[in-house]
Scaffold this motif. Structure first.
Motif, PDB file in Angstrom:
ATOM      1  N   GLN A  14     -67.346 112.781  47.576  1.00 55.20           N
ATOM      2  CA  GLN A  14     -67.311 113.484  48.848  1.00 55.20           C
ATOM      3  C   GLN A  14     -65.875 113.852  49.236  1.00 55.20           C
ATOM      4  O   GLN A  14     -65.625 114.942  49.765  1.00 55.20           O
ATOM      5  N   PRO A  29     -66.595 121.723  56.967  1.00 55.39           N
ATOM      6  CA  PRO A  29     -67.185 121.068  55.793  1.00 55.39           C
ATOM      7  C   PRO A  29     -68.340 120.191  56.241  1.00 55.39           C
ATOM      8  O   PRO A  29     -68.595 120.034  57.440  1.00 55.39           O
ATOM      9  N   THR A  30     -69.025 119.595  55.312  1.00 52.99           N
ATOM     10  CA  THR A  30     -70.187 118.777  55.653  1.00 52.99           C
ATOM     11  C   THR A  30     -69.757 117.520  56.407  1.00 52.99           C
ATOM     12  O   THR A  30     -68.661 116.980  56.196  1.00 52.99           O
ATOM     13  N   LEU A  31     -70.617 117.041  57.290  1.00 50.40           N
ATOM     14  CA  LEU A  31     -70.349 115.819  58.029  1.00 50.40           C
ATOM     15  C   LEU A  31     -70.234 114.628  57.081  1.00 50.40           C
ATOM     16  O   LEU A  31     -69.416 113.718  57.293  1.00 50.40           O
ATOM     17  N   THR A  32     -71.037 114.634  56.010  1.00 47.73           N
ATOM     18  CA  THR A  32     -70.975 113.542  55.035  1.00 47.73           C
ATOM     19  C   THR A  32     -69.595 113.440  54.416  1.00 47.73           C
ATOM     20  O   THR A  32     -69.037 112.343  54.262  1.00 47.73           O
ATOM     21  N   GLU A  39     -64.825 116.785  47.152  1.00 40.82           N
ATOM     22  CA  GLU A  39     -65.453 118.003  47.650  1.00 40.82           C
ATOM     23  C   GLU A  39     -64.736 118.517  48.893  1.00 40.82           C
ATOM     24  O   GLU A  39     -64.557 119.729  49.064  1.00 40.82           O
ATOM     25  N   TRP A  67     -62.815 122.016  49.348  1.00 39.00           N
ATOM     26  CA  TRP A  67     -63.137 122.925  50.456  1.00 39.00           C
ATOM     27  C   TRP A  67     -61.867 123.343  51.208  1.00 39.00           C
ATOM     28  O   TRP A  67     -61.722 124.497  51.609  1.00 39.00           O
TER      29      TRP A  67
END
Length: 300
Positions: free
Chosen positions: A40, A6-9, A43, A47
């Motif tokens: 976040q 997944p995104t680092l954020t 999300e 994911w």
């Protein structure tokens, strides 16, 4: 090799929220809004296809999957921060140590001159806080007290020294208190309590006086305050070698009776993947100092 991540954020938002158990405090740390952290995290949950938090009224709790992910993320982020720092400044000799307040004030600070003499190039930064700093990120190493062995998340801990407490009081108070002939006589004195009355109850039980009625006395939230009050003749405190050794050696305190009670231990807490040279040097030195302090108090 392809990595499906997944995104680092999203990972940073979740890790901060998991560490604080608060979306608000995570947002303050990351300099974003609470809504952004919440978005976040959702999300990331989407994911993964599973919840990471149990959202309750005014609080959040980690699910089992959340606990597992948080433990690995915190350790990984801390290790990444350490590696990045070493790349940015490979010759750095800075050292940040986090220490229990009482131990810092009454034991460590008076001995730091010996460390500086041995390692004059190490730039030492000392923080005194009861809060557990994250080693590898907020501190290079930490010295913590624990009543029972504690698993510090994302860190390894080695025993620094056991805490065995015994009564201490000012010589003037001892001289002005007639009939102080045995442990039972302390029940007539003003006792100085740390946090609660439980430690003194345990000491009396260890002295063979289980169930003794404890007199009233002031309660301190820090062991160093209780020791200082004892030095000033305000009552009898439960001292232990690391906090009372210097005052005992200087004659500011005396130890009236031999019985002692084990009240946990000090632990040296370090990153799980090892520490840099300054931290390793400090760890070696502080072990030597603690051993020297405890040596004079060994049980016969």
């Amino acid at each position: 090799m392809s990595r499906r991540l997944p995104t680092l954020t999203a990972l940073r938002a979740f890790e901060a929220a998991a560490r604080h158990l608060s979306f608000t405090r995570a947002a303050e740390e990351l300099f974003v809004t609470q809504a952004a952290v919440s978005r976040q995290v959702r999300e990331l949950e989407s994911w993964l296809g599973r919840p990471l938090f149990r959202r309750q009224h005014r609080q959040v709790r980690l699910t089992q999957d959340g606990v597992l992910l948080a433990e690995h993320l915190t350790g990984s982020f801390d290790e990444l921060a350490r590696v990045i720092q070493s790349v940015r400044d490979p010759g750095s000799t800075s050292l940040h140590v986090s220490v229990e307040p009482a131990l810092a004030a009454r034991w460590l600070v008076p001995r730091l001159g010996r460390f500086r003499a041995r390692h004059p190039t190490v730039e030492l930064s000392l923080s005194s806080s009861a809060a557990v700093a994250r080693v590898g990120a907020e501190a290079d190493l930490a010295i913590r007290w624990s009543l029972d062995r504690t698993a510090w998340r994302g860190a390894t801990a080695s025993l620094l020294g056991e805490v065995e407490a015994f009564p201490v009081l000012a010589p003037s108070l001892r001289a002005s208190t007639p009939g102080l002939d045995g442990p039972a006589d302390l029940a007539r004195c003003t006792l100085l309590f740390e946090d609660d009355r439980g430690y003194w109850s345990r000491w009396f039980a260890e002295a063979g006086l289980d169930g003794v009625h404890l007199p009233r006395g002031p309660v301190f939230n820090d062991a160093a305050l209780a020791i200082e009050a004892a030095v000033r003749g305000e009552g009898v405190a439960l001292g232990e070698p690391a906090l009372a050794a210097d005052d005992l050696a200087a004659g500011r305190l005396v130890r009236p009776f031999a019985p002692r009670v084990r009240l946990g231990a000090y632990w040296l807490v370090m990153p799980p993947h090892g520490a840099g040279a300054p931290a390793a040097a400090f760890a070696e030195w502080v072990r030597e100092e603690m051993e020297a302090t405890l040596d004079g108090f060994r049980r016969p």
